[in-house]
Write a protein that holds these residues in place. Structure first.
Motif, mmCIF file in Angstrom:
data_model
loop_
_atom_site.group_PDB
_atom_site.id
_atom_site.type_symbol
_atom_site.label_atom_id
_atom_site.label_comp_id
_atom_site.label_asym_id
_atom_site.label_seq_id
_atom_site.Cartn_x
_atom_site.Cartn_y
_atom_site.Cartn_z
ATOM 1 N N ASP A 1 60.948 87.279 -26.563
ATOM 2 C CA ASP A 1 60.285 88.572 -26.329
ATOM 3 C C ASP A 1 60.871 89.640 -27.245
ATOM 4 O O ASP A 1 60.138 90.455 -27.813
ATOM 5 N N LEU A 2 62.200 89.637 -27.368
ATOM 6 C CA LEU A 2 62.872 90.606 -28.237
ATOM 7 C C LEU A 2 62.414 90.441 -29.683
ATOM 8 O O LEU A 2 62.123 91.417 -30.380
ATOM 9 N N LEU A 3 62.350 89.189 -30.131
ATOM 10 C CA LEU A 3 61.947 88.919 -31.514
ATOM 11 C C LEU A 3 60.512 89.379 -31.778
ATOM 12 O O LEU A 3 60.220 89.963 -32.829
ATOM 13 N N GLU A 4 59.636 89.135 -30.832
ATOM 14 C CA GLU A 4 58.236 89.546 -31.006
ATOM 15 C C GLU A 4 58.106 91.063 -31.001
ATOM 16 O O GLU A 4 57.350 91.641 -31.792
ATOM 17 N N MET A 5 58.854 91.739 -30.115
ATOM 18 C CA MET A 5 58.799 93.204 -30.071
ATOM 19 C C MET A 5 59.318 93.815 -31.371
ATOM 20 O O MET A 5 58.871 94.890 -31.786
ATOM 21 N N ALA A 6 60.269 93.121 -32.009
ATOM 22 C CA ALA A 6 60.839 93.624 -33.257
ATOM 23 C C ALA A 6 59.956 93.303 -34.460
ATOM 24 O O ALA A 6 60.279 93.689 -35.584
ATOM 25 N N GLY A 7 58.861 92.573 -34.222
ATOM 26 C CA GLY A 7 57.910 92.311 -35.295
ATOM 27 C C GLY A 7 58.086 90.985 -36.015
ATOM 28 O O GLY A 7 57.424 90.736 -37.030
ATOM 29 N N PHE A 8 58.947 90.107 -35.492
ATOM 30 C CA PHE A 8 59.131 88.803 -36.134
ATOM 31 C C PHE A 8 57.958 87.884 -35.795
ATOM 32 O O PHE A 8 57.531 87.803 -34.639
ATOM 33 N N GLN A 9 57.457 87.194 -36.788
ATOM 34 C CA GLN A 9 56.397 86.221 -36.572
ATOM 35 C C GLN A 9 56.981 84.956 -35.942
ATOM 36 O O GLN A 9 58.074 84.519 -36.317
ATOM 37 N N LYS A 10 56.250 84.379 -35.019
ATOM 38 C CA LYS A 10 56.727 83.184 -34.337
ATOM 39 C C LYS A 10 57.060 82.065 -35.317
ATOM 40 O O LYS A 10 58.033 81.319 -35.130
ATOM 41 N N LEU A 11 56.282 81.965 -36.374
ATOM 42 C CA LEU A 11 56.496 80.921 -37.370
ATOM 43 C C LEU A 11 57.868 81.038 -38.020
ATOM 44 O O LEU A 11 58.447 80.039 -38.445
#
Length: 262
Positions: free
Chosen positions: A108-118
Motif C-alpha cells: 500500500d505504501l509503495l502504491e501511494m508513493a507512485g511505484f508501479q507494481k511491476l
C-alpha cells in the motif's frame, strides 16, 4: 619515440572511482552475504592495532557477546536490518502475525508513493515468501542464514526494503527534505541516487525512514576513532512505538559498514 609520447594517459576521476569500487567488490566477494555469528573477541583481534577502536570494542563486552558480519557491498545496512528483523521474529513467534501484517502493508505504501507494481512485485513476493516460512523453521537460524546467503533471495529482500524506504521518504518529503539542504537535491533525486540504487551505502535518513515505515526500532552502536572510551549509541524509535514493550534491532557501525550485534 619521445618520453612524452610513451606516457600512459591519466585516468579520469570517474575511472579511478570505478577502479576503487572494483577492488572493494572483489574484496567483498571473499565473505558470505551474511556470516555465522562469531565471538566479539574476533572484532578485538581485527582492531588490535587501532587503539581508539579497540578500546570501544572492549567496552562492549559487558553487554554484548557476538557479532554477525555482513558483506561490505554497499547493501550491508539493509541486509543486516532484514536478517536481524527476520531472526527476531523467528525466535519470538508471538510477534509473527503483527510483523506479517506490517510486511503486507508495504505494498500500500509503495502504491501511494507512485511505484508501479511491476517494479517491486518480484522483490516483494520473495520477501513475503521467506517471511511466511519462519513459523515452519521453528527457531532454526541456520535455515534462515542459508537463504540469506543466496544472492537471489537476499538481494531481492534488500531491494524490497530499499523501495519501502524510498516510498516512505517520498511520502514524507516535507519532513526529510530539509536534511538535504547541503546536497542541494530534492527528496526524489536523493531516493533515486542513494536509496533505490543497489549497492549505495546508507546513513541516518535511510535508517530513520525504514524504522518508521516498518514500525521497528533500531539501535546503532557507532565505532569511530574518537578519544572516547565508550562507543556512541544512536537509537531510532518510530513515533508510535512503545519503547518499554519492544526490543530494538541492534546493529554496529564502523565507517562505511553495518553488522549485527548480539
Amino acid at each position: 619515440m619521445s618520453t612524452e609520447q610513451r606516457q600512459e594517459p591519466e585516468l579520469t576521476d570517474e575511472q579511478i572511482l570505478q577502479f576503487e569500487q572494483r577492488i572493494k567488490d572483489e574484496e567483498a566477494q571473499r565473505i558470505p552475504l551474511v556470516c555465522q555469528a562469531e565471538p566479539l573477541s574476533h572484532l578485538e583481534e581485527e582492531y588490535k592495532d587501532n587503539e581508539p577502536f579497540l578500546r570501544k570494542v572492549k567496552n562492549l563486552n559487558g553487554d554484548h557477546q557476538k557479532i554477525r558480519k555482513c558483506r561490505g557491498d554497499g547493501n550491508c545496512f539493509f541486509r543486516a536490518f532484514a536478517f536481524a528483523w527476520f531472526e527476531s521474529v523467528l525466535q519470538k513467534r508471538s510477534e509473527y502475525v503483527t510483523n506479517l501484517a506490517t510486511l503486507k502493508s508495504t505494498t500500500d505504501l509503495l502504491e501511494m508513493a507512485g511505484f508501479q507494481k511491476l517494479a517491486y512485485e518480484d522483490f516483494y513476493d520473495v520477501t513475503l515468501e521467506q517471511f511466511q516460512q519462519l513459523p515452519q523453521w521453528q527457531g532454526d537460524t541456520d535455515l534462515l542464514l542459508a537463504n540469506f546467503q543466496s544472492e537471489e533471495i537476499s538481494n531481492a529482500i534488500v531491494m524490497h526494503l530499499r523501495f519501502v524506504t524510498s516510498a516512505y521518504l517520498r511520502m514524507h518529503a516535507d519532513e526529510y527534505e530539509p536534511f538535504l539542504v547541503v546536497e542541494m537535491i530534492s527528496i526524489e533525486e536523493f531516493c533515486a541516487m542513494h536509496v533505490e540504487a543497489f549497492g549505495r551505502e546508507s546513513d541516518h535518513l535511510q535508517i530513520t525512514a525504514l524504522s518508521n515505515a516498518l514500525n521497528i526500532p533500531v539501535q546503532v552502536i557507532y565505532l569511530d576513532g574518537s578519544n572516547d572510551d565508550v562507543a556512541a549509541v544512536h537509537e531510532f524509535w518510530p513515533s508510535n512505538t512503545k519503547t518499554e514493550k519492544v526490543n530494538p534491532l541492534r546493529l554496529i557501525y564502523r565507517p562505511g559498514h553495518y553488522d549485527i550485534l548480539y
